[in-house]
Scaffold this active site. Structure first.
Site, PDB file in Angstrom:
ATOM      1  N   LYS A   1     -17.027  61.529  23.364  1.00  0.00           N
ATOM      2  CA  LYS A   1     -15.777  62.182  22.931  1.00  0.00           C
ATOM      3  C   LYS A   1     -15.784  63.666  23.287  1.00  0.00           C
ATOM      4  CE  LYS A   1     -16.403  61.134  18.576  1.00  0.00           C
ATOM      5  NZ  LYS A   1     -17.679  60.411  18.653  1.00  0.00           N
TER       6      LYS A   1
ATOM      7  N   ARG B   1     -11.369  60.236  11.202  1.00  0.00           N
ATOM      8  CA  ARG B   1     -12.499  59.303  11.184  1.00  0.00           C
ATOM      9  C   ARG B   1     -12.393  58.306  10.062  1.00  0.00           C
ATOM     10  NH1 ARG B   1     -16.536  62.821  13.649  1.00  0.00           N
ATOM     11  NH2 ARG B   1     -18.336  61.496  13.863  1.00  0.00           N
TER      12      ARG B   1
ATOM     13  N   ARG C   1     -29.542  63.853  24.562  1.00  0.00           N
ATOM     14  CA  ARG C   1     -28.488  64.857  24.441  1.00  0.00           C
ATOM     15  C   ARG C   1     -29.077  66.210  24.046  1.00  0.00           C
ATOM     16  NH1 ARG C   1     -23.337  64.279  20.800  1.00  0.00           N
ATOM     17  NH2 ARG C   1     -24.839  63.707  19.197  1.00  0.00           N
TER      18      ARG C   1
ATOM     19  N   ARG D   1     -29.758  67.959  18.398  1.00  0.00           N
ATOM     20  CA  ARG D   1     -29.077  68.048  17.107  1.00  0.00           C
ATOM     21  C   ARG D   1     -29.868  67.362  16.001  1.00  0.00           C
ATOM     22  NH1 ARG D   1     -22.895  66.436  18.078  1.00  0.00           N
ATOM     23  NH2 ARG D   1     -23.373  65.129  16.285  1.00  0.00           N
TER      24      ARG D   1
ATOM     25  N   ARG E   1     -25.240  56.657  11.446  1.00  0.00           N
ATOM     26  CA  ARG E   1     -23.934  57.112  11.957  1.00  0.00           C
ATOM     27  C   ARG E   1     -23.166  55.956  12.591  1.00  0.00           C
ATOM     28  NH1 ARG E   1     -25.993  61.633  15.690  1.00  0.00           N
ATOM     29  NH2 ARG E   1     -23.813  61.872  16.339  1.00  0.00           N
TER      30      ARG E   1
HETATM   31  P1  AP5 Z   1     -21.029  63.418  23.608  1.00  0.00           P
HETATM   32  O1  AP5 Z   1     -19.879  63.808  24.471  1.00  0.00           O
HETATM   33  O2  AP5 Z   1     -21.795  64.473  22.910  1.00  0.00           O
HETATM   34  O3  AP5 Z   1     -20.542  62.286  22.591  1.00  0.00           O
HETATM   35  P2  AP5 Z   1     -19.685  62.383  21.262  1.00  0.00           P
HETATM   36  O4  AP5 Z   1     -18.842  61.139  21.223  1.00  0.00           O
HETATM   37  O5  AP5 Z   1     -18.990  63.694  21.162  1.00  0.00           O
HETATM   38  O6  AP5 Z   1     -20.863  62.236  20.219  1.00  0.00           O
HETATM   39  P3  AP5 Z   1     -21.106  62.985  18.836  1.00  0.00           P
HETATM   40  O7  AP5 Z   1     -22.526  62.683  18.439  1.00  0.00           O
HETATM   41  O8  AP5 Z   1     -20.684  64.410  18.916  1.00  0.00           O
HETATM   42  O9  AP5 Z   1     -20.179  62.182  17.937  1.00  0.00           O
HETATM   43  P4  AP5 Z   1     -20.179  62.191  16.436  1.00  0.00           P
HETATM   44  O10 AP5 Z   1     -18.848  61.580  16.228  1.00  0.00           O
HETATM   45  O11 AP5 Z   1     -21.289  61.486  15.783  1.00  0.00           O
HETATM   46  O12 AP5 Z   1     -20.440  63.712  16.058  1.00  0.00           O
HETATM   47  P5  AP5 Z   1     -19.501  64.869  15.513  1.00  0.00           P
HETATM   48  O13 AP5 Z   1     -20.027  66.157  16.005  1.00  0.00           O
HETATM   49  O14 AP5 Z   1     -18.080  64.526  15.732  1.00  0.00           O
HETATM   50  O15 AP5 Z   1     -22.008  62.518  24.489  1.00  0.00           O
HETATM   51  C1  AP5 Z   1     -23.243  62.061  23.955  1.00  0.00           C
HETATM   52  C2  AP5 Z   1     -24.361  62.203  25.013  1.00  0.00           C
HETATM   53  O16 AP5 Z   1     -24.121  61.287  26.072  1.00  0.00           O
HETATM   54  C3  AP5 Z   1     -24.401  63.595  25.674  1.00  0.00           C
HETATM   55  O17 AP5 Z   1     -25.736  63.930  25.934  1.00  0.00           O
HETATM   56  C4  AP5 Z   1     -23.607  63.415  26.970  1.00  0.00           C
HETATM   57  O18 AP5 Z   1     -24.033  64.321  27.970  1.00  0.00           O
HETATM   58  C5  AP5 Z   1     -23.932  61.970  27.308  1.00  0.00           C
HETATM   59  N1  AP5 Z   1     -22.819  61.271  27.964  1.00  0.00           N
HETATM   60  C6  AP5 Z   1     -21.481  61.399  27.703  1.00  0.00           C
HETATM   61  N2  AP5 Z   1     -20.751  60.593  28.504  1.00  0.00           N
HETATM   62  C7  AP5 Z   1     -21.670  59.918  29.274  1.00  0.00           C
HETATM   63  C8  AP5 Z   1     -21.548  58.933  30.300  1.00  0.00           C
HETATM   64  N3  AP5 Z   1     -20.349  58.456  30.683  1.00  0.00           N
HETATM   65  N4  AP5 Z   1     -22.683  58.446  30.860  1.00  0.00           N
HETATM   66  C9  AP5 Z   1     -23.911  58.922  30.469  1.00  0.00           C
HETATM   67  N5  AP5 Z   1     -24.087  59.867  29.521  1.00  0.00           N
HETATM   68  C10 AP5 Z   1     -22.985  60.351  28.926  1.00  0.00           C
HETATM   69  O19 AP5 Z   1     -19.809  64.756  13.966  1.00  0.00           O
HETATM   70  C11 AP5 Z   1     -21.076  65.041  13.434  1.00  0.00           C
HETATM   71  C12 AP5 Z   1     -21.039  64.875  11.930  1.00  0.00           C
HETATM   72  O20 AP5 Z   1     -20.072  65.796  11.371  1.00  0.00           O
HETATM   73  C13 AP5 Z   1     -20.587  63.505  11.429  1.00  0.00           C
HETATM   74  O21 AP5 Z   1     -21.661  62.595  11.360  1.00  0.00           O
HETATM   75  C14 AP5 Z   1     -20.046  63.886  10.047  1.00  0.00           C
HETATM   76  O22 AP5 Z   1     -21.085  64.086   9.131  1.00  0.00           O
HETATM   77  C15 AP5 Z   1     -19.376  65.219  10.294  1.00  0.00           C
HETATM   78  N6  AP5 Z   1     -17.960  65.094  10.647  1.00  0.00           N
HETATM   79  C16 AP5 Z   1     -17.361  65.492  11.814  1.00  0.00           C
HETATM   80  N7  AP5 Z   1     -16.053  65.206  11.795  1.00  0.00           N
HETATM   81  C17 AP5 Z   1     -15.800  64.608  10.599  1.00  0.00           C
HETATM   82  C18 AP5 Z   1     -14.637  64.064   9.993  1.00  0.00           C
HETATM   83  N8  AP5 Z   1     -13.452  64.051  10.624  1.00  0.00           N
HETATM   84  N9  AP5 Z   1     -14.747  63.538   8.749  1.00  0.00           N
HETATM   85  C19 AP5 Z   1     -15.924  63.526   8.109  1.00  0.00           C
HETATM   86  N10 AP5 Z   1     -17.074  63.996   8.625  1.00  0.00           N
HETATM   87  C20 AP5 Z   1     -17.014  64.537   9.855  1.00  0.00           C
HETATM   88 MG    MG Z   2     -19.177  65.343  19.851  1.00  0.00          MG
END
Ligand code: AP5
Ligand code: MG
Length: 214
Positions: free
Chosen positions: A13, A88, A127, A160, A171
């Site tokens: 994402k 989410r 990552r 992270r 997660r």
């Molecule tokens: P990346 O682009 O980083 O993936 P992502 O989908 O953004 O993954 P996140 O871990 O950021 O998602 P998340 O939803 O768990 O975390 P968030 O920060 O939102 O890609 C992942 C890896 O793969 C990278 O190394 C990238 O280079 C690689 N990659 C990407 N595309 C690829 C491809 N096509 N092929 C190969 N490799 C690839 O949330 C973190 C925490 O915050 C949550 O757990 C929660 O506690 C809290 N939080 C955030 N938002 C909310 C909300 N709305 N409500 C409640 N809690 C929330």
């Molecule tokens: Mg992300």
């Protein structure tokens, strides 16, 4: 254009939202990045969010919905935005719809990046994330130009805290239980588009633009 990015943790994402935002010239708003920046700056919100994030759980809706409502009310969002990691939960999606409909607006597209769980677990350990600007890299699939240093801002890259394998599994469980129902929610609104997130990053990007008619 008002877009949201759906997908499991690690689906890509953040990677794709940054590229699509640059292409469409709209802000990229990641709730995860906002929480991480609050943790880094030692704010009250960061203190509250940290315990949930480190455990792989969702931060409660009451801490999240107002934050996003305030952010999308800012001037730079007038021409649209990309929300990455929000909504989410169904209550978050309903809160977003309420804010938008009060302005006569709606979500134009919900982009679902589809990646099976097994591929996610393999991806996460590689990552690296920038401590300062949130830019995302992968040691194998998308390495920075200089090891351990962010290409965008020059700050340090870290693994992270929530990317430990056992936390990744929590997660994923939370995703299936609380976030996956949003796929149906946006399908019913006619806003859902799905792309295969197991392809190389450039192909995922091209697939998203094609679905958006760009
Ligand atoms: P990346 O682009 O980083 O993936 P992502 O989908 O953004 O993954 P996140 O871990 O950021 O998602 P998340 O939803 O768990 O975390 P968030 O920060 O939102 O890609 C992942 C890896 O793969 C990278 O190394 C990238 O280079 C690689 N990659 C990407 N595309 C690829 C491809 N096509 N092929 C190969 N490799 C690839 O949330 C973190 C925490 O915050 C949550 O757990 C929660 O506690 C809290 N939080 C955030 N938002 C909310 C909300 N709305 N409500 C409640 N809690 C929330
Ligand atoms: Mg992300």
């Amino acid at each position: 254009m008002k877009l949201i990015m759906l997908g499991a943790p690690g689906a890509g994402k953040g990677t794709q939202a940054a590229r699509v935002a640059a292409e469409l010239k709209v802000p990229h708003i990641s709730t995860g990045d906002i929480f991480r920046s609050n943790i880094k700056n030692g704010t009250e919100l960061g203190r509250k969010a940290k315990e949930y994030m480190d455990a792989g759980k969702l931060v409660p809706d009451e801490l999240t919905c107002d934050l996003v409502a305030d952010r999308i009310a800012q001037d730079d969002c007038k021409g649209g935005f990309i929300l990455d990691g929000f909504p989410r939960t169904i209550p978050q999606a309903e809160a977003l719809d309420k804010v938008l409909s009060s302005r006569g607006e709606k979500v134009d597209y919900a982009v679902n990046i589809d990646v099976p769980d097994a591929a996610i677990v393999a991806r996460m350990s590689g990552r690296r994330a920038c401590v300062s600007c949130g830019a995302t890299y992968h040691i194998e699939f998308n390495p920075p130009k200089k090891e351990g240093i962010c290409d965008v801002c020059g700050a340090e890259l870290i693994l992270r805290a929530d990317d430990k394998p056992e936390t990744v599994q929590t997660r994923l469980d939370v995703y299936h239980e609380q976030t996956q129902p949003l796929i149906d929610y946006y399908a019913k609104q006619g806003a859902l588009v799905t792309v295969d997130g197991t392809q190389p990053m450039d192909e995922v990007f091209a697939a998203i633009l094609a679905k958006l008619g760009k």
